[in-house]
Design an enzyme around this catalytic site. Sequence first.
Site, mmCIF file in Angstrom:
data_model
loop_
_atom_site.group_PDB
_atom_site.id
_atom_site.type_symbol
_atom_site.label_atom_id
_atom_site.label_comp_id
_atom_site.label_asym_id
_atom_site.label_seq_id
_atom_site.Cartn_x
_atom_site.Cartn_y
_atom_site.Cartn_z
ATOM 1 N N ASP A 1 11.906 5.688 -11.474
ATOM 2 C CA ASP A 1 11.962 5.383 -10.038
ATOM 3 C C ASP A 1 12.404 3.931 -9.801
ATOM 4 O O ASP A 1 11.658 3.137 -9.226
ATOM 5 C CB ASP A 1 10.588 5.636 -9.411
ATOM 6 N N ALA B 1 0.851 -1.198 0.000
ATOM 7 C CA ALA B 1 0.000 0.000 0.000
ATOM 8 C C ALA B 1 0.879 1.238 0.000
ATOM 9 O O ALA B 1 1.933 1.269 0.629
ATOM 10 C CB ALA B 1 -0.921 0.009 1.224
ATOM 11 N N ALA B 2 0.468 2.246 -0.766
ATOM 12 C CA ALA B 2 1.202 3.502 -0.842
ATOM 13 C C ALA B 2 0.198 4.647 -0.883
ATOM 14 O O ALA B 2 -1.015 4.429 -0.801
ATOM 15 C CB ALA B 2 2.114 3.516 -2.071
ATOM 16 N N SER B 3 0.701 5.864 -1.018
ATOM 17 C CA SER B 3 -0.177 7.029 -0.917
ATOM 18 C C SER B 3 -1.147 7.144 -2.084
ATOM 19 O O SER B 3 -2.234 7.684 -1.943
ATOM 20 C CB SER B 3 0.655 8.304 -0.818
ATOM 21 N N LEU B 4 -0.750 6.633 -3.272
ATOM 22 C CA LEU B 4 -1.622 6.752 -4.444
ATOM 23 C C LEU B 4 -2.477 5.522 -4.680
ATOM 24 O O LEU B 4 -3.462 5.583 -5.421
ATOM 25 C CB LEU B 4 -0.782 7.035 -5.699
ATOM 26 N N GLY B 5 -2.116 4.378 -4.113
ATOM 27 C CA GLY B 5 -2.895 3.174 -4.358
ATOM 28 C C GLY B 5 -2.344 1.983 -3.606
ATOM 29 O O GLY B 5 -1.416 2.107 -2.798
ATOM 30 N N GLN B 6 -2.927 0.808 -3.862
ATOM 31 C CA GLN B 6 -2.459 -0.426 -3.232
ATOM 32 C C GLN B 6 -2.598 -1.579 -4.207
ATOM 33 O O GLN B 6 -3.322 -1.496 -5.207
ATOM 34 C CB GLN B 6 -3.209 -0.706 -1.936
ATOM 35 N N VAL B 7 -1.873 -2.681 -3.914
ATOM 36 C CA VAL B 7 -1.729 -3.790 -4.858
ATOM 37 C C VAL B 7 -2.248 -5.081 -4.236
ATOM 38 O O VAL B 7 -1.952 -5.390 -3.071
ATOM 39 C CB VAL B 7 -0.249 -3.962 -5.277
ATOM 40 N N LYS C 1 -3.436 -3.362 -9.344
ATOM 41 C CA LYS C 1 -3.155 -2.083 -8.691
ATOM 42 C C LYS C 1 -4.424 -1.240 -8.694
ATOM 43 O O LYS C 1 -5.045 -1.036 -9.746
ATOM 44 C CB LYS C 1 -2.027 -1.381 -9.457
#
Length: 664
Positions: free
Chosen positions: A393, A238-244, A259
């Site tokens: 990145d 999970a991250a700030s823009l979405g999750q997997v 995603k």
Amino acid sequence: PTTARASAVINSAYNQREHSSRKGTQKTPGTPAMQQRAANLRAVGGSSRQLELKVLSPGTTSGARVRCQPAGAAVRSIPAPGFLASRVSPELQTSNDYCNITSKYSPEFVRSRTFSKPADALKVLARIVDVNFSLAVFFGSLWLDKTLGKGDTPEVVRTRAKQLREMLTYLGPSFIKAGQVLANRPDILREDYMNELITLQDDVPSFPDARAFQIMEEQLGRPLGDVFSSISEHPVAAASLGQVYKGVLRDTGEEVAIKVQRPGVEPVIFRDLFIFRTLASFFDGLARLRLGCKPELIVDEFGEKLLEELDYQQEARNIQEFYNNFEGDPNVKIPWVRADLCGTKVLVMEWIDGVRCTDPNAIRMSTDVEEFIKHGVVSGMRQLLEFGLFHGDPHPGNVFAMKDGRIAYVDFGNVAQLSQRNKQVLINAVVHAVNADYKGMAEDFIQLGFLAPGTDIKPIVPALENIWSGSKGQGMADFNFRTVTSKFNDLVYQYPIRIPERYALVIRSLLTQEGICMSLKPDFHFLEVAYPYIARRLLTDDDPALRDRLIQVLFSDGKFQWKRLENLIMLAREGAVSGAGSGLDLSDTVRDALRVMLLDDNLRAQVIMALTEDNQLRVSEAASVLRLVWPDIKPQRLAADILREAPKTARSLLLNWADRVLVS
């Protein structure tokens, strides 16, 4: 015509074509004037990601060439008429060296999305209060430190850098992304703060799984059970823009990564981008003095990349293009993507089963580290110098070591591209560095956008010489990008140097890759691996521009560098072993060299001078080079190619001779 005028002509012709097609008539408008205007558009070449349009000045046959990203490759539809002239910032086009006609970003677009409802003004006001309060606390702390006379002590600097990182994390995804960008922008932020922001992570608690599954079904347009035979109950990341999530496709049985974009994140980002640009206008004088550009341009560059990360269909296209670029490369794994299952908020791609580079010990136990590092460096060089499309990145969590030794990449939301011109200028900079031509390097900085046109480069030349010759003088065994970058950071504060967003990503990408390699092999030296690949490109690539750069490398101060040629051949042979492809074949290089020498009087004269330098026949040097290249030449193929090309070469020789006769 200017870029703005060229954009207006393209936009006008597009509008006419759209109007015509909507009426169900012929594609080209019917009136002579409209036909002429539409005919002003000429596709004159490009790559899979870019094309070039020639826009003719009215009543003439000359005009400007505008590099564009083709909309034909896009899945989403082209924006409404008027998109090019009004939505794409001229400064951003100039900075990118092409007009990205599929980009969603423009200041007007951000403003319209920020204030789409009457109540949005109150939300913006509340956000401005929150942001300004946080900034006031941080800058107030800096002012207090300075007033008390302890602003630059190491302990205080560490405290304030940590405070900045925590503030950006609190303010949310837009500020986290901005902090990650600032971590690679020495033209904006001092190095001790950059070092703290490098650790900035966008890991946040996951949002509810039920909401994630609802978004998937909305985007797919059908129940999840119709598409997936199984899916993980909770996100694997999970991250700030979405999750997997991890799932298995019902139709093929293949494992996939799913995603899902975090709900509600888009309005927040549009709001923040509007605030960023509004605040930037207050620093116009400082930015022009320090960076040589408008501060809004920096925000525009950041905003364009951030909106690309939000568009999962764009990421799907990025994955497909990377997949196409590396297709057939035995050393690189790019996941396939199911475009038919992707939407603006959901992405379905192949699940990569490998060891993340966050676990170097596991990689050492399962993989040949030397070969894995070579694969990584060469794939990075190919992205930059061959494709012009590179992963922006490649941090350790986005890079995997496969069981079969290949390197694999994931997360293609943050990618950047270089135009053909910018790739050539980068190669020019490498050539100028090899030849110790620091004046040429400074001129390259202007062409790349680091310096504003018209900048006096005289004081910058000795500074560049100090940075590069000092690093190169240590030898390849001691050279590393972080050392050079650290020295360059000091230069940025002395001169009005701005690092364009795409080159900040290049620096970030190279530094990150070097860091991964050094975590696997502490005595790793980037140039020892990169030089063989670059040498192979110079010797074997059929791009005429690269052949010109090769000649520049081999001739220094009017003298032919025999030893440099031998080193290039040996390095190229090493690069052929470690890179994609099967061995080094110089047959094409020899064939092209013979043809060019027959047709190019200047080059022929240079070669003759090299063979007779200082009034001596350089037989031993020539024989040494011949012995070195002979194993890499296929005589039968070379002879067949020469015979096949003979009529064409003879015709060119006759035309050259006829031209000289007519001139005389």
